[in-house]
Design a protein around this motif. Sequence first.
Motif, PDB file in Angstrom:
ATOM      1  N   ILE A  18     152.085  14.802   2.777  1.00  0.00           N
ATOM      2  CA  ILE A  18     152.729  16.637   2.845  1.00  0.00           C
ATOM      3  C   ILE A  18     154.802  15.566   1.747  1.00  0.00           C
ATOM      4  CG2 ILE A  18     153.875  17.482   3.904  1.00  0.00           C
ATOM      5  CD1 ILE A  18     150.791  17.782   5.435  1.00  0.00           C
ATOM      6  N   LEU A  19     154.968  15.524   2.919  1.00  0.00           N
ATOM      7  CA  LEU A  19     156.309  14.865   2.342  1.00  0.00           C
ATOM      8  C   LEU A  19     156.369  14.619   1.272  1.00  0.00           C
ATOM      9  CD1 LEU A  19     158.244  12.554   5.378  1.00  0.00           C
ATOM     10  CD2 LEU A  19     158.276  15.326   5.271  1.00  0.00           C
ATOM     11  N   LEU A  20     155.920  13.643   0.524  1.00  0.00           N
ATOM     12  CA  LEU A  20     156.001  13.529  -0.794  1.00  0.00           C
ATOM     13  C   LEU A  20     155.817  14.639  -2.392  1.00  0.00           C
ATOM     14  CD1 LEU A  20     156.788  10.100  -1.451  1.00  0.00           C
ATOM     15  CD2 LEU A  20     153.954  10.130  -2.583  1.00  0.00           C
ATOM     16  N   ALA A  21     154.760  15.917  -1.480  1.00  0.00           N
ATOM     17  CA  ALA A  21     154.216  16.720  -2.431  1.00  0.00           C
ATOM     18  C   ALA A  21     155.353  17.348  -2.673  1.00  0.00           C
ATOM     19  CB  ALA A  21     152.631  17.160  -1.597  1.00  0.00           C
ATOM     20  N   VAL A  22     155.289  18.023  -0.948  1.00  0.00           N
ATOM     21  CA  VAL A  22     156.854  18.766  -1.187  1.00  0.00           C
ATOM     22  C   VAL A  22     157.880  18.364  -1.856  1.00  0.00           C
ATOM     23  CG1 VAL A  22     158.548  19.756   0.470  1.00  0.00           C
ATOM     24  CG2 VAL A  22     155.978  19.798   1.100  1.00  0.00           C
TER      25      VAL A  22
END
Lengths: 499, 330
Positions: A18-22
């Motif tokens: 999720i962090l990466l996607a954001v």
Amino acid sequence: MRLLRLPRIALILAAFTILLAVSAYLYFQTRAINVDLQNEIVPALRELKALDAEWDANILKSRVGINNNYDPLTTPLQQARALRERLIRRVKMTEGDALEAALYGMEKSFADKEELVEQFKLQNAVLRNSLRYFPTAVEELKALLQPRGGKVAAPSPLSAAVDRLLTDILRFNLIPEAAQGERIAAAIDDIERRQAGYPDTLQESIGLLIRHARLILRQRTVEDAVMLRIGATPTASAIDGLSNALEQEFLRVLREGQRYRTYLFTYSGFLLLLLGYAAWRLMRSYQLIAQVNKRLQAVNETLEQRVEERTAALERQSARLAELARHDTLTGLINRRELMAQLTQALQRAKRRDWTIALLFIDLDGFKEINDTLGHATGDQVLTEVAARIKRHVRRDDAMARLGGDEFVILLNEVNTSDGVIRVAEAALRELREFSEVNGRSIRLSASIGISSVRGGADSHASPEMLLSLADHAMYQAKQQGKNCYRFSTPNAWDARPR
Amino acid sequence: MAIARSVILSTALLWAGSALAAVSTATQALRDEPIRPLPKNIEFDANKAALGKRLFFDVRFSRDNKVSCASCHDFAKGGADGRSGSPGVEGRIGPFNSPSVFNTGFNFRQLWNGKAGSLEDQIDMAIANPKVFDSSWDAILGKLTADASFVRDFQRAYPDGLTRRNVSNALVVFERSLVTPSRFDAYLRGDANAITAEEKLGYEKFKSYGCIACHQGINVGGNMFQVFGVVQPYLGNGGRKVDDADLGRYLVTKRESDKYVFKVPSLRNVAKTGPYFHNASAQTLEEAVDVMFKYQLGRNASKADKELIVRFLNTLSGEVPPHALPGPAK
């Protein structure tokens, strides 16, 4: 435990994703502005505007007759069409309703203008053709009206009428006023009415003239109307409109990009905080581990120390036990057992090296009286003193033991003559004689000494017990023969040996 | 004497100078003529044009594998077919007289009523037209992709190989290369002897009678629309009997004012492309000129003048470019 651990790993993975996607999303949003797009659209719009202006100029040139063909009105169209197609493709890649509307507006005005220009060409060609022919037609008609024979006659009324018509029509072409147009139309009708009175050939010529006159009248009005509509077609302002809409769109995208950059920045800060937190957690874990380690080490160290201490104590104790096993506690001299052990070794050594060893059995005379009169404590004191005094005369290699009570034994190694033994015995006797006072009380001490000896090489059957027993016998003899003396056991080692 | 000699000398020099000037004006291109010469060199991709040429003669474009582009656009017949109506699939006759394929790249729109805005559009329409190819791109591409040599050659000429867009493009590249410079072009470029004195006179008549009002520009027409029947109705309203094809641009726009409006055809190669007009109503050039005078110009002209104009029109017949001639492309 395993069941609990699996979801935790999945949770960490999901959080990471999720962090990466954001961050990817935010990064992509900041890149949304396409500079290439702008670089392509802006010159295309400029080019289109230039083409449009050139087009307008050429329409005017055709209107006034400077252009003698319509190629300049059609060839820029293909270029403009290609440019517009490129623009449409490019604009479709962006978003924004205002942009779409502006694009639609531009397309509409261009389509309208193209259609109007088609009409203009059509009307203009006809008008020009008729205008070019009309004066000739008038001349031809007048020539036909001229009576044959060349006589100058009064000009026919028709001739005058067409002359006037020519002038009026040429004026109307320059200044197309409606009232003038109506007058001309009336004049044409008038000529048409007169047509019937002329012969066929003339009628045909008049008919042509009338047709062209009406064409000019109509085409001039129609062409002007078309020109007005062309002038009112807002291609240029539509291009500007699209240009403005594009600029607005770019500004919007730019602002949006800026906003997302701020988001990205904030997000990076958040990530940094997260990282810091993780680092802090890690550091704390390490600190905890270090503390625990330290404590464990300290515990280990104290444990070791205590083990060492205990070991040392045990060693001391066992040494003391060994000491106790080998020594007499009162005098510090070796005890009977130790004496026997040392005597065994001395015997072996003597046998190996052919030494002579001697045992002096010393029994105090009159010690019982001291014990009885001065008490056991003083007796013990006396015993200790006696041991110390006699011990002074014993070499380090030799040994002195207390067998118990008032019995002492001295072991002498390597005594080649009896002189050495005698010296020790006499020294012992002397010491006892000189020891006359204890705790301020006068005492009298002496000893009976039995001496046994053995030559290592001579008597291979000699044993410690035998040597001690021999010395004991000799001591009894000394006691029987008056005490305070020494006696040798028989035989002694030196007698068997010739001097 | 000395004076006389110098006068003679300077006269001779002057003469020589003016002769030179005459020569130089002779090769100078004519300016400000309403007709413009074709470009001397047409630049095009030879590989693509070669592919286009193969496609142009390929009957697989038609549903029944019998009709090709060349069926209606014969290079030996001025790029048209000499017939009033052209037979398409199963011999169905189309409603229009086939126009020439030559120099069509210079037309502002294609087809008699200008329905096709580009050559690409015209190809699409011919494919879908039940009286021409009666086919579809899918069917044609299906047939062409089965041909290994086509697939290979398209791969060489286009990065993305044999596609609808590229097949269409190859045809258009070939069509744009079909430019036919004529004697009249040479005259416009300054070769005063390229056409005869009579033909020059014919050109003057062509201009002074007003034909030039519509037949102008690089293609001697082909850059505008005009009503067929300017001065008096040619079709309908007391003119000829009208069928659908006669409605002209009205078929495209459905505007009343566009009835009987047609694209002004190019007059290049006109002498070879009879019969004339969209409905082939004129069999000969003379007849066509007569119709034009009566309905478009509304003028009378002597037979001699019309003959001169016809002579001029003959100078517009050009040479078929060598790469388009039958046989393998170079």
